[in-house]
Design an enzyme around this catalytic site. Structure first.
Site, PDB file in Angstrom:
ATOM      1  N   HIS A 132       3.868  -2.370   3.133  1.00  0.00           N
ATOM      2  CA  HIS A 132       3.861  -1.144   2.724  1.00  0.00           C
ATOM      3  C   HIS A 132       5.199  -0.965   1.884  1.00  0.00           C
ATOM      4  O   HIS A 132       6.273  -1.187   2.712  1.00  0.00           O
ATOM      5  CB  HIS A 132       3.634   0.103   3.595  1.00  0.00           C
ATOM      6  CG  HIS A 132       2.140  -0.126   4.301  1.00  0.00           C
ATOM      7  ND1 HIS A 132       2.065  -0.997   5.216  1.00  0.00           N
ATOM      8  CD2 HIS A 132       1.197   0.597   3.999  1.00  0.00           C
ATOM      9  CE1 HIS A 132       0.796  -0.864   5.689  1.00  0.00           C
ATOM     10  NE2 HIS A 132       0.195   0.241   4.825  1.00  0.00           N
ATOM     11  N   ASP A 188       0.845  -1.220  -0.085  1.00  0.00           N
ATOM     12  CA  ASP A 188       0.158  -0.004   0.029  1.00  0.00           C
ATOM     13  C   ASP A 188       0.881   1.151   0.225  1.00  0.00           C
ATOM     14  O   ASP A 188       1.908   1.347   0.397  1.00  0.00           O
ATOM     15  CB  ASP A 188      -0.778  -0.042   1.194  1.00  0.00           C
ATOM     16  CG  ASP A 188      -2.025  -1.201   1.261  1.00  0.00           C
ATOM     17  OD1 ASP A 188      -2.115  -1.887   0.216  1.00  0.00           O
ATOM     18  OD2 ASP A 188      -2.980  -0.997   1.969  1.00  0.00           O
TER      19      ASP A 188
END
Ligand code: NI
Length: 224
Positions: free
Chosen positions: A175, A31
């Site tokens: 991430h 993300d």
């Protein structure tokens, strides 16, 4: 003759055993990117290890890093929406969320060559259920294993958290936002591949477990 019987038994054992063993699939998801600092190194690792992943990108970063966005698509990874400005969807009006998602969808369509069908809300936080437009235009992808890589710069701890928790059909949240995440990714891939896991994109993971990804539905993991 006896040798032949042993060989036949071995072949049967291998064949029957082989056909009974179900492959173990998982999906790595990243993300908040693309990141000018970390995404290229992450893509190098994924490419070297031949691992496709799924990236939930922010529109403002796609605007900033179009070449990285194009590279993500060119290298066979899946792309989903994560909101243009990474605002919490629960804090936006329907009209603002519509603007947020359609603007990002168009931009990724232009930059990567296809508009995403998947969306992941920032923080995993959705507006009140049931889902309503514009979220009903997309498949909402949450996760079942949280690496909590945003909370730690200890890559060994991130690896342990994922490797100890993962089971077939899981969607792993990471991430591309720190070197510890990038380092952990390489180790997570090595460790899970040694345990017989195969990494595929979220859409392929759904297909591998016989699930059709429908717009307006929420998914955390696939399989049992
Ligand atoms: Ni996020």
């Amino acid at each position: 003759m006896r040798k032949l019987a042993v060989l036949l038994a071995l072949w049967l054992l291998f064949d029957v055993g082989g056909s009974c063993v179900q492959k173990k699939y998982v999906a790595l998801t990243f993300d908040d990117g693309p990141s000018g600092k970390y995404t290229a190194a992450l893509l190098d690792i994924l490419s070297e290890k031949k691992v496709p992943a799924t990236f939930f990108l922010c529109g403002y970063r796609v605007e900033q890093y179009p070449a990285l966005t194009a590279r993500i698509a060119q290298e066979g990874h899946e792309i989903g929406l994560h909101g243009f400005a990474h605002a919490y969807f629960s804090e936006l009006s329907d009209a603002s969320l519509q603007e947020e998602l359609s603007r990002e969808c168009c931009l990724i369509g232009e930059t990567a060559g296809f508009p995403p069908k998947l969306v992941r809300p920032p923080g995993g936080i959705l507006p009140a259920l049931p889902l309503h437009p514009p979220l009903t235009d997309y498949s909402v992808i949450l996760w079942s294993v949280d690496s909590r890589d945003w909370a730690s710069n200890d890559s060994a701890a991130i690896v342990r958290r994922v490797v100890n928790a993962v089971s077939p059909g899981d969607i792993i949240l990471m991430h591309d936002a720190s070197s510890s995440s990038v380092n952990a990714t390489a180790q997570i891939i090595d460790s899970l591949q040694q345990q017989g896991f195969t990494f595929i994109t979220v859409s392929s993971l759904a297909a591998a477990y016989g699930v059709s990804l429908d717009a307006g539905c929420i998914y955390h993991k696939f399989g049992s």
